[in-house]
Every structure is written in C-alpha cells, then in structure tokens.
Write an enzyme that holds these catalytic residues in place. Structure first.
Site, PDB file in Angstrom:
ATOM      1  N   LYS A  70       0.848  -1.201   0.000  1.00  0.00           N
ATOM      2  CA  LYS A  70       0.000   0.000   0.000  1.00  0.00           C
ATOM      3  C   LYS A  70       0.881   1.248   0.000  1.00  0.00           C
ATOM      4  O   LYS A  70       0.604   2.214  -0.716  1.00  0.00           O
ATOM      5  CB  LYS A  70      -0.920  -0.002   1.227  1.00  0.00           C
ATOM      6  CG  LYS A  70      -2.046  -1.024   1.108  1.00  0.00           C
ATOM      7  CD  LYS A  70      -2.780  -1.255   2.417  1.00  0.00           C
ATOM      8  CE  LYS A  70      -3.755  -2.421   2.288  1.00  0.00           C
ATOM      9  NZ  LYS A  70      -4.333  -2.868   3.561  1.00  0.00           N
ATOM     10  N   GLN A 120      -4.897  -1.725   9.924  1.00  0.00           N
ATOM     11  CA  GLN A 120      -4.672  -3.007   9.252  1.00  0.00           C
ATOM     12  C   GLN A 120      -5.225  -4.152  10.105  1.00  0.00           C
ATOM     13  O   GLN A 120      -4.879  -4.291  11.275  1.00  0.00           O
ATOM     14  CB  GLN A 120      -3.166  -3.204   8.992  1.00  0.00           C
ATOM     15  CG  GLN A 120      -2.823  -4.466   8.244  1.00  0.00           C
ATOM     16  CD  GLN A 120      -3.385  -4.497   6.819  1.00  0.00           C
ATOM     17  OE1 GLN A 120      -3.288  -3.545   6.070  1.00  0.00           O
ATOM     18  NE2 GLN A 120      -4.001  -5.617   6.453  1.00  0.00           N
ATOM     19  N   ASP A 171     -11.384   2.497   4.375  1.00  0.00           N
ATOM     20  CA  ASP A 171     -11.640   1.067   4.203  1.00  0.00           C
ATOM     21  C   ASP A 171     -13.136   0.797   4.028  1.00  0.00           C
ATOM     22  O   ASP A 171     -13.535  -0.270   3.574  1.00  0.00           O
ATOM     23  CB  ASP A 171     -11.159   0.285   5.436  1.00  0.00           C
ATOM     24  CG  ASP A 171      -9.841  -0.431   5.165  1.00  0.00           C
ATOM     25  OD1 ASP A 171      -9.532  -0.691   3.981  1.00  0.00           O
ATOM     26  OD2 ASP A 171      -9.131  -0.739   6.145  1.00  0.00           O
TER      27      ASP A 171
END
Ligand code: NDP
Length: 270
Positions: free
Chosen positions: A38, A82, A105
């Site tokens: 990422k 994460q 997200d």
C-alpha cells in the site's frame, strides 16, 4: 473520468496532499506485506503515508488514543487500521472509533449503512475492486444470477450489496449452504471469498461463467493460490481472475481512490 494521479494533482493545486495514516499492530507477516504494498502504491501516486507501527501488546485503549489523534489531525485524510488486530484488542471498538469521514476502508457501520441504502461514500475496497474487474471484463451484472461465496463484513456482504445495486439476482453461500456445487452451477457470476485453497472446483462452474477469485491462501510450498481451482476452472469459464494478481492489486487501487476521495472532500472539490 480523471485518473487517480490526475485527481491528486487537482488536490495539490488546492494545497492539499492526500494523506493516508496506516496503523499496524504487531508483526503479522502477511499484514507487513500488505502495508508495504500500500505504501509503494501511494508513493507512486503522490499520496503521502504516515505509518504508525505499534507493538503486539498494545491495548485497546492505547489504540483508541492513536485513532483519536488521527481523527483530530486535519492533514490526515484517510485512516487504515490493518486487520487482523491481535486477539486481545477489541476490533469492533477500534473500527467504530474511526471517523466515518476518514474511513477509507469503508468498514464503519455508517459507511456500510450508506452502502445498503444506496448512497455510499466510501465503498469497501475489495468489493469495489470486484465490481471494477467485472466492468473491465465487459460483464454487466444486470439480470444475471450472481453467487457470492462467503458472508464476511469486509468482502461477502458488501460485494453482495453492490451486485444487488447493479441489478444482479444474488445468492450468498456460506459454510451452512447445503449443496454448494449446485449453487455454483446455476451462477453466471461467481465471487469466491472463502479463504480455502482451490476450494471451488472447476467442474462445478457453468460454461462461460465469470469468476472473481478473492481468496489469498498460502500453500505449504509458500506459493499463493486462490479459492478457485484455477486450472480446471479456466477450461470452462468465460473469464477468471488470477491469484496472485487480480483482486489484490485492484483492492489497493480502490483504497488509493478512496483516500483521494477523502482529500477531494477536504479540498472542497467534491
Ligand atoms: P472470512 O473467514 O471472514 O469469511 C469466509 C467465509 O467463507 C465465511 O462466510 C464462511 O462461512 C465461508 N465459508 C467457509 N467455509 C465454507 C464452505 N465450506 N462452504 C461455503 N462457504 C464457506 O474471510 P474473508 O471474507 O475475510 O476473506 C476471504 C478470503 O479472501 C481469504 O482468503 C482472504 O485472505 C481473502 N481476502 C483477499 C483480499 C484481497 O485484497 N484480495 C481482501 C480480503 C480478504 P460462515 O460465515 O458460515 O463461517
């Protein structure tokens, strides 16, 4: 439509550098790889990243404090916590604490709820990537029978919502589904998000079906494979995404798109 890079340039012209804060707790090797990928993609696109690496022993309270600081920081557009978090951390409490306006997200209930009512802001990245892959394969879900295998909050449920919104007739299968091969055989579109290596057999699939393989499984040899038995599936399907490749890189691209969307909102472009 403007490319993500072009949209970053427009933000820059308004004095805004799209910025993603990444919070990584512990040392899960797969998560390390995801976070590194990422970071690389963000750098290529001119998106700034701020890494917050916290030890495995981090408490829920300490993590909530980090999230609160990032929520309050006007220069942070997107916050990515994460997953998975270590078992002792209250994952739901942490995801709920992320400001929905920075939830790139798309996992916050406010964003999932907006998706369900058909007015999404941040669409979860993997489901969004699945839809873009269908589009790039020239497959319009309207009127088609789509089967989603898996009902997780991060993949199965939201991708099913997106397929419904795109006018597919959607079935969701899961571990209690009685005759999965029969469900697969009926489907014109199959989205596999199970987490079991080569679980969906090629022989189950209808001729000409379109298959999006979300699974990322590591074999004992160290090789990665998907949830679909690729070699036998390839003989029957119209199109199938590979693993690695396919959904993984598309997920990261969609994350970057969401960060830029958050920055465009800050820059009052949208
Ligand atoms: P979860 O473990 O949260 O969900 C798996 C789903 O599969 C569950 O709904 C489960 O059913 C269902 N399932 C398990 N066994 C069976 C079975 N025998 N028959 C039918 N359904 C079954 O996984 P995720 O959704 O988080 O992830 C799925 C896969 O996608 C994983 O390989 C993961 O690594 C990968 N992934 C890839 C991403 C990418 O960027 N490409 C991003 C996110 C995930 P039940 O609910 O009944 O338990």
């Amino acid at each position: 439509m403007e490319s993500v890079g072009g949209r970053v340039t427009l933000c820059n012209a308004r004095g805004v550098t799209p910025t993603l804060a990444v919070v990584l707790v512990g040392e899960d090797p797969a998560s390390e790889v995801y976070v590194r990928n990422k970071g690389k993609k963000a750098a290529q696109l001119g998106i700034a990243t701020r890494d917050h690496r916290l030890p495995d022993a981090t408490t829920t309270e300490a993590l909530l404090a980090v999230v609160a600081t990032l929520n309050a920081d006007p220069e942070v557009d997107g916050i990515l916590v994460q997953l998975p978090l270590p078992g002792h951390v209250d994952e739901q409490a942490v995801l709920l604490a992320v400001d929905p306006a920075k939830d790139v997200d798309g996992f916050h209930p406010a964003n999932l709820g907006r998706l369900v009512i058909g007015s999404p802001v941040f669409i979860p990245c993997t489901p969004q990537g699945c839809m873009l892959l269908l589009e790039s394969a020239g497959v319009d879900p309207a009127g088609k029978r789509a089967l989603v295998i898996g009902r997780s909050t991060i993949v199965g449920k939201p991708v099913a919502q997106l397929l419904v919104a795109a006018h597919a007739t959607v079935t969701i299968a899961h571990s209690r589904t009685v005759d999965l091969p029969a469900e697969v055989a009926r489907a014109e579109i199959v989205i596999a998000a199970v987490g079991r290596p080569r679980f969906v057999q090629g022989e189950w699939l209808a001729q000409g079906a379109t298959v999006i393989d979300v699974g990322i499984n590591r074999l004992p040899t160290g090789k990665l494979c998907g949830d679909v038995a690729f070699d036998s599936a390839r003989e029957r399907v119209g199109a199938i995404t590979p693993v690695p490749g396919g959904v993984g890189p598309m997920t990261i691209a969609c994350l970057m798109g969401n960060v830029v969307l958050a920055a465009e909102r800050r820059a009052k472009i949208v």
